[in-house]
Each structure stands twice: as structure tokens, then as C-alpha cells.
Enzyme design. Structure first.
Site, PDB file in Angstrom:
ATOM      1  N   ALA A 290       0.782  -1.232   0.000  1.00 60.83           N
ATOM      2  CA  ALA A 290       0.000   0.000   0.000  1.00 60.83           C
ATOM      3  C   ALA A 290       0.815   1.283   0.000  1.00 60.83           C
ATOM      4  O   ALA A 290       0.293   2.347  -0.344  1.00 60.83           O
ATOM      5  CB  ALA A 290      -0.952   0.008   1.195  1.00 60.83           C
ATOM      6  N   GLY A 291       2.086   1.240   0.434  1.00 60.44           N
ATOM      7  CA  GLY A 291       2.844   2.483   0.515  1.00 60.44           C
ATOM      8  C   GLY A 291       3.161   3.070  -0.846  1.00 60.44           C
ATOM      9  O   GLY A 291       3.366   2.326  -1.803  1.00 60.44           O
ATOM     10  N   GLY A 293       0.543   5.160  -0.411  1.00 62.44           N
ATOM     11  CA  GLY A 293      -0.855   5.344  -0.048  1.00 62.44           C
ATOM     12  C   GLY A 293      -1.768   5.917  -1.104  1.00 62.44           C
ATOM     13  O   GLY A 293      -2.974   6.030  -0.876  1.00 62.44           O
ATOM     14  N   GLY A 294      -1.256   6.303  -2.268  1.00 63.89           N
ATOM     15  CA  GLY A 294      -2.119   6.904  -3.285  1.00 63.89           C
ATOM     16  C   GLY A 294      -3.205   5.964  -3.769  1.00 63.89           C
ATOM     17  O   GLY A 294      -4.396   6.312  -3.775  1.00 63.89           O
ATOM     18  N   LYS A 295      -2.824   4.752  -4.173  1.00 54.48           N
ATOM     19  CA  LYS A 295      -3.830   3.794  -4.643  1.00 54.48           C
ATOM     20  C   LYS A 295      -4.728   3.356  -3.501  1.00 54.48           C
ATOM     21  O   LYS A 295      -5.935   3.149  -3.688  1.00 54.48           O
ATOM     22  CB  LYS A 295      -3.153   2.586  -5.293  1.00 54.48           C
ATOM     23  N   CYS A 410       5.080  -0.360 -11.897  1.00 57.94           N
ATOM     24  CA  CYS A 410       5.420   0.837 -12.667  1.00 57.94           C
ATOM     25  C   CYS A 410       6.704   0.566 -13.449  1.00 57.94           C
ATOM     26  O   CYS A 410       7.709   1.264 -13.305  1.00 57.94           O
ATOM     27  CB  CYS A 410       5.594   2.047 -11.746  1.00 57.94           C
TER      28      CYS A 410
END
Length: 473
Positions: A290-291, A293-295, A410
């Protein structure tokens, strides 16, 4: 007085002039040194230095813009400038002290990559060299930059780049300032001929737009558009592109966490997972990496709108705290934990949807982190491979039969995308690929599927990859 007598007359030495500090170029130099000495990332080092400069040195918007251009322009074209500088010095570049090379690179960018007049670019760079290097090495900088100033960028590239017909990859590496192995890897992933890879490499050297996300149920694109000069996003219904020079932190919705800065490719990946067809319950979602945290924040907002709960897991405690900050105020149920996704604390079959945006080489975000292209090595991919396979394997175990996993990265490198997915599916035998393309409505040129690879030069996003997998047994 005769000429002979004048030569015999002692000359009065000129008084020593103290070098004049240029705050803009000093700041740019400081960032480049941090990148070189501490493996720092410019996008993390530059903003706090700019804030400090605004308070201490009275930086105006144009000062900040010039400092930003000097930093990112120099980093993006470092490979090209190295080749040009190498042609102007009488020793291998490895024998030039790194601080001297940074000053030379900054000077080369001003001469070849900006509209700064030649005399101003040379004099300002020499003055910087006097401040940070001393008078002796400033003379070396002056001599090299005067050689560079003799011709423009196109002429230099024609001189230092090998002909395309003789060595296509090396030619593209010099022209577009990418390591040769990165050119080769991107070309393999993209396929096609010269035009496509040239467009991709050129896009990597463009300044990326700042894209905002209006987190559903917490803010709207209309609210953001009313508060700042923006344009609609290209593909995501929650995206807005901030006008050049706009400051996201000036927006109340961003400060409150109801909106954020998020590349449109990242938004599309989260939306595709959230909208993937699912039979049975849809109440438990997992973000397994999760880090920062954007998604997770976007998934949490989408889950809340459906009455679903999100568990956001991040291995590194300091990154888990960033996730907590991003999710603070989320209207629906959520939990943030610090846990290793390859040895998860949750039971198998606990979730209906799971996303793993795995650690990777970052070759899909070279627009934002141009220095990464010079840091990464081909062998780095071997280090990521076990982790990527482990995270995907456990994500498939985490969802129930019929549940959906999104594997995202990415990076367009095939060793981090399709090879990982194929290997895990063959080894586990418990999942099937879903065609992800219909879940990117309106987005063109998504290839043959079933997975999706986005591209900077085609879609205006980072080179995000997504494979959607349904657990079958």
C-alpha cells in the site's frame, strides 16, 4: 612610455574579487550533490529546499521554476551531456571530480538545453565553480564550457553519437540520454520500429504534468476545478491536470486528504481492479503493497461507496504511516497494518479483491525520477524477481475462489510484467487471466491483451502495467 618600458614596469595586481553566490544555481548544485552522494531522489530533495529558499532568500516563482528546470533538465540529459563533456576534456570522465562534473553538467544544460544566453550561462557557471570549487578548478570549468559553447546540441549529438545504422541502441542511448540496457529493455517491451522507441524515450525526457485525483465521496473534480486552474484528465473520471506552475498544496482538498496528487495511470489501475467483474460477495478488499498510499486512498474511497472494507498492508513501518495519513478521514471502514505481504498475517481466502503494486525497477516513471535510469543495473531485476513472485503468489492465496487479484508495476520491463505473471500462474495453477482492456474505457491502443501496458508517449501516463487474475481453485 615605450612598449619595452611598459613591459618592464611592474603591473599593479588586480584586487581579489570574492565570488558572488547565485541562490538559484547554488540550490540546483546542492540537489545534484545530494543525488550523487546520498542516492537521494530529486523529487524528494528539491521541494523542501525550495520552501526554505522562499523563506530565506526570497525566491520568487520564476526563481523556483529556473531551479527546477536546471535540476531536472540536467538529470534527464545527463548521459548526453556526459558524452559531450567527455569530448571536451583530456581525461576520462571517471577522473573528473564529481562536484566538478555537476557544475559542468549544469553549465552544459544552460548552454544546450535552455534559452539562457551563452555568455550568461558560462559566466554564471564559472561563478558557481568559484564558490563551490575554488578559483583553480573554476578555470577548468571555464575552458570546458567555452568549448561546449562552440556549437548547439544537434551539432554535438551528430559528433558524439554513433550513427543509427551502425549501432541503433547506442545511438538512441546518447541522443535520448538513457543507458543502453534500458533502451534495449524498453524496445523489447514496446516492440515495433524506430519511431515508437524514439517517441517513448523522448517522452521520458519531458516534464510530466501534475495530475490530481478527486477521491470519490470525499471531493469532486468540480470542487478542484473551482479552486485552481486545471484541465480535465484524459481517461480517469476522477482526474484533473493542474496548470503549469500550480501548487497542489495550496488546495484545501489536497491539504485535507480529500484529494491528492496521483498519476492518471495509477488511478486507472485502481479503478480497473475495483470494477473487475465479480461473482458473489464484494465486501473485503486488500491493498497488499500500500505504501505510500495513493492507490490505497482511491481504493478506500471506492470501497466505502459500496460498503466494502479495505485492509491496507505495507511492510515498511514509515511507509505504513504514510498510508495512514492518506486514508485518514476515509468515510468507510479501513485498517492499515505493517506486514510482509510474502508472509501475510491474514488467512487464505479472506478477500474478494486484492491489489499488489509490487516493488520494481521504476523504469515506467523515468519522467518523474530521471536519476533512476542511471542508478539501476540489469542485475537489479534479479533482486526484485523473487519478491514480485512471492507477493503475487500470496495475493492469489489471499482472495477467495472467484476473487480477483490485480498485479501492477510501474515498469514495462517484460521480466517484471508478463514473465512474472506467467511464471506464477504456471506454478500455482489456480488462476486465470481476465481481459483487463474493457476496464479502461475510452483508453486507446491497449494492445492484444488480456493484460494492459500504458505508455507515456501514447497515453500521457507513467508506464503502468496491470494484469487481472481470477482465482479458480
Amino acid at each position: 612610455m615605450s612598449e619595452q618600458a611598459r613591459r618592464r614596469t611592474p603591473q599593479t595586481p588586480r584586487p581579489h574579487r570574492r565570488p558572488k553566490k547565485d541562490p538559484v544555481r547554488m540550490l540546483a548544485f546542492e540537489v545534484l550533490r545530494a543525488v550523487d552522494e546520498r542516492d537521494a531522489y530529486a523529487n524528494l530533495v528539491l521541494p523542501p529546499l525550495l520552501r526554505k529558499a522562499r523563506e530565506k532568500d526570497g525566491f520568487e516563482a520564476r526563481d523556483a521554476a529556473l531551479a527546477t528546470e536546471l535540476v531536472y533538465g540536467t538529470l534527464r540529459r545527463q548521459g548526453t551531456y556526459d558524452a559531450i563533456i567527455s569530448a571536451c576534456v583530456d581525461r576520462p570522465l571517471r577522473e573528473v571530480d564529481p562536484p566538478v562534473l555537476d557544475v559542468l553538467s549544469l553549465g552544459a544544460h544552460q548552454l544546450l538545453g535552455t534559452r539562457i544566453p551563452t555568455h550568461a550561462a558560462v559566466s554564471a557557471s564559472v561563478e558557481l565553480a568559484r564558490v563551490v570549487l575554488g578559483d583553480g578548478r573554476a578555470k577548468f570549468v571555464n575552458a570546458v564550457l567555452r568549448k561546449i559553447a562552440r556549437q548547439d546540441l544537434d551539432a554535438w549529438i551528430a559528433e558524439v553519437a554513433p550513427p543509427y545504422e551502425e549501432d541503433a541502441e547506442d545511438h538512441l542511448a546518447v541522443v535520448h540520454s538513457h543507458p543502453r540496457w534500458v533502451v534495449s529493455a524498453l524496445w523489447d517491451a514496446l516492440g515495433g520500429g524506430r519511431a515508437g522507441i524514439e517517441a517513448l524515450l523522448a517522452a521520458d525526457n519531458e516534464r510530466p504534468e501534475v495530475t490530481l485525483v478527486a477521491r470519490p465521496g470525499r471531493s469532486t473534480t468540480e470542487e478542484l476545478a473551482a479552486a485552481a486552474e486545471t484541465e480535465p484528465g484524459r481517461w480517469s473520471p476522477y482526474a484533473l491536470r493542474l496548470a503549469e506552475g500550480g501548487e497542489p498544496g495550496a488546495l484545501e482538498a489536497v491539504r485535507d486528504g480529500r484529494a491528492g496528487v496521483q498519476d492518471e495511470g495509477s488511478q486507472l489501475v485502481a479503478l480497473a481492479l475495483a470494477n473487475a467483474p465479480l461473482e458473489g460477495p464484494d465486501s473485503r478488499w486488500l491493498d497488499g503493497c500500500a505504501g505510500p498510499g495513493g492507490k490505497a486512498a482511491l481504493l478506500g474511497a471506492l470501497a466505502a461507496g459500496r460498503g466494502a472494507a479495505l485492509l491496507a498492508s505495507e511492510k515498511q513501518p514509515h511507509r505504513a504511516r504514510l498510508v495512514e495519513r492518506a486514508l485518514a478521514g476515509n468515510p468507510g471502514p479501513y485498517q492499515v497494518i505493517a506486514a510482509d505481504g510474502t508472509r501475510p498475517p491474514w488467512r487464505p481466502g479472506s478477500f474478494d479483491r486484492a491489489l499488489v503494486d509490487v516493488p520494481c525497477s521504476g523504469l515506467g516513471a523515468l519522467r518523474r525520477r530521471p536519476e533512476a535510469r542511471w542508478r539501476r543495473r540489469p542485475e537489479d531485476l534479479d533482486g526484485f524477481a523473487p519478491l514480485q513472485r512471492g507477493l503475487l503468489t500470496e495475493a492469489l492465496r489471499a482472495v477467495r475462489v472467484g476473487g480477483v487479484v490485480g498485479y501492477a508495476t510501474c515498469s514495462p520491463h517484460l521480466a517484471e510484467t508478463r514473465v512474472v505473471v506467467d511464471d506464477v500462474l504456471k506454478r500455482t495453477g489456480g488462476g486465470e487471466l481476465i481481459d483487463a482492456r474493457p476496464l479502461f474505457p475510452g483508453v486507446p491502443d491497449l494492445g492484444d491483451g488480456p493484460d494492459v501496458q500504458l505508455w507515456p508517449h501514447v497515453h500521457g501516463t507513467d508506464a503502468m502495467y496491470l494484469a487481472l487474475i481470477r482465482r479458480t481453485s
